[in-house]
Scaffold this motif. Structure first.
Motif, mmCIF file in Angstrom:
data_model
loop_
_atom_site.group_PDB
_atom_site.id
_atom_site.type_symbol
_atom_site.label_atom_id
_atom_site.label_comp_id
_atom_site.label_asym_id
_atom_site.label_seq_id
_atom_site.Cartn_x
_atom_site.Cartn_y
_atom_site.Cartn_z
ATOM 1 N N UNK A 136 0.863 -1.185 0.000
ATOM 2 C CA UNK A 136 0.000 0.000 0.000
ATOM 3 C C UNK A 136 0.902 1.237 0.000
ATOM 4 N N UNK A 137 1.111 1.812 -1.181
ATOM 5 C CA UNK A 137 2.082 2.897 -1.326
ATOM 6 C C UNK A 137 1.451 4.273 -1.496
ATOM 7 N N UNK A 138 0.153 4.318 -1.695
ATOM 8 C CA UNK A 138 -0.546 5.602 -1.798
ATOM 9 C C UNK A 138 -1.400 5.742 -0.541
ATOM 10 N N UNK A 139 -0.887 6.535 0.400
ATOM 11 C CA UNK A 139 -1.531 6.664 1.702
ATOM 12 C C UNK A 139 -1.950 8.098 1.977
ATOM 13 N N UNK A 140 -3.090 8.230 2.625
ATOM 14 C CA UNK A 140 -3.549 9.513 3.158
ATOM 15 C C UNK A 140 -3.727 9.311 4.652
ATOM 16 N N UNK A 141 -3.029 10.096 5.449
ATOM 17 C CA UNK A 141 -3.196 10.047 6.897
ATOM 18 C C UNK A 141 -4.227 11.084 7.295
ATOM 19 N N UNK A 142 -5.365 10.608 7.793
ATOM 20 C CA UNK A 142 -6.426 11.486 8.290
ATOM 21 C C UNK A 142 -6.095 11.808 9.739
ATOM 22 N N UNK A 143 -5.668 13.058 9.967
ATOM 23 C CA UNK A 143 -5.233 13.484 11.291
ATOM 24 C C UNK A 143 -6.313 14.270 12.029
ATOM 25 N N UNK A 144 -7.539 14.229 11.538
ATOM 26 C CA UNK A 144 -8.617 15.017 12.114
ATOM 27 C C UNK A 144 -8.893 14.738 13.580
ATOM 28 N N UNK A 145 -8.596 13.543 14.040
ATOM 29 C CA UNK A 145 -8.851 13.185 15.438
ATOM 30 C C UNK A 145 -7.564 13.093 16.259
ATOM 31 N N UNK A 149 0.273 11.441 2.133
ATOM 32 C CA UNK A 149 -0.266 12.802 2.189
ATOM 33 C C UNK A 149 -1.072 12.941 3.465
ATOM 34 N N UNK A 150 -1.105 14.129 4.000
ATOM 35 C CA UNK A 150 -1.777 14.386 5.267
ATOM 36 C C UNK A 150 -3.062 15.174 5.041
ATOM 37 N N UNK A 151 -4.066 14.882 5.845
ATOM 38 C CA UNK A 151 -5.344 15.582 5.722
ATOM 39 C C UNK A 151 -5.914 15.897 7.101
ATOM 40 N N UNK A 152 -6.650 17.001 7.157
ATOM 41 C CA UNK A 152 -7.437 17.407 8.317
ATOM 42 C C UNK A 152 -6.630 17.610 9.593
ATOM 43 N N UNK A 153 -5.414 18.105 9.480
ATOM 44 C CA UNK A 153 -4.627 18.372 10.685
ATOM 45 C C UNK A 153 -5.283 19.490 11.488
ATOM 46 N N UNK A 154 -5.456 19.264 12.770
ATOM 47 C CA UNK A 154 -6.020 20.292 13.647
ATOM 48 C C UNK A 154 -5.042 21.471 13.710
ATOM 49 N N UNK A 155 -5.498 22.628 14.143
ATOM 50 C CA UNK A 155 -4.579 23.776 14.242
ATOM 51 C C UNK A 155 -3.333 23.488 15.084
ATOM 52 N N UNK A 156 -3.492 22.761 16.187
ATOM 53 C CA UNK A 156 -2.328 22.441 17.029
ATOM 54 C C UNK A 156 -1.343 21.532 16.316
ATOM 55 N N UNK A 157 -1.853 20.508 15.654
ATOM 56 C CA UNK A 157 -0.984 19.573 14.931
ATOM 57 C C UNK A 157 -0.374 20.270 13.718
#
Length: 116
Positions: free
Chosen positions: A40-49, A76-84
């Protein structure tokens, strides 16, 4: 900290919740590494939580992005909170990795086969 995976076409979404720190980063890295090794080489890390990440969490992300890119993919990263987001920005990660406001945009960035 919890982590689970979902597939959307050729892209895998890694949903991480809780804190990623010196106590949990090794588990995150272990799961991500196993996923990349499985192809699995195409990853999106959902950091919303994710409410907090330390330098140990950043190292886990950096190790994973290097592994995916060696295999011709990306993390790729998605939904990083303001602190993160602030931690990512201060550490220079915003110049290393692509960040998106929404998971759908991050998935779509991989191209047409990603959302199939």
């Amino acid at each position: 900290m919890n982590i689970h995976f979902e597939s959307r076409g050729d892209v895998s979404i890694v949903i991480i919740s809780g804190s990623v720190d010196s106590l949990t980063a090794e588990a995150v890295l272990s799961e991500l590494t196993a996923y990349v090794v499985a192809g699995h080489l195409q990853l999106v890390a959902d950091l919303g939580a994710v409410d907090y990440t330390s330098s140990a969490g950043l190292r886990a992300l950096l190790s994973t992005v290097k592994a995916t890119r060696r295999g011709g993919g990306d993390l790729r990263l998605a939904r990083a909170s303001p602190n993160v987001f602030k931690v990512l920005e201060l550490s220079g990660f915003t110049t290393i990795m692509k960040l998106y406001d929404e998971v759908d945009a991050a998935v779509a960035s991989f191209g047409p086969s990603a959302s199939a």
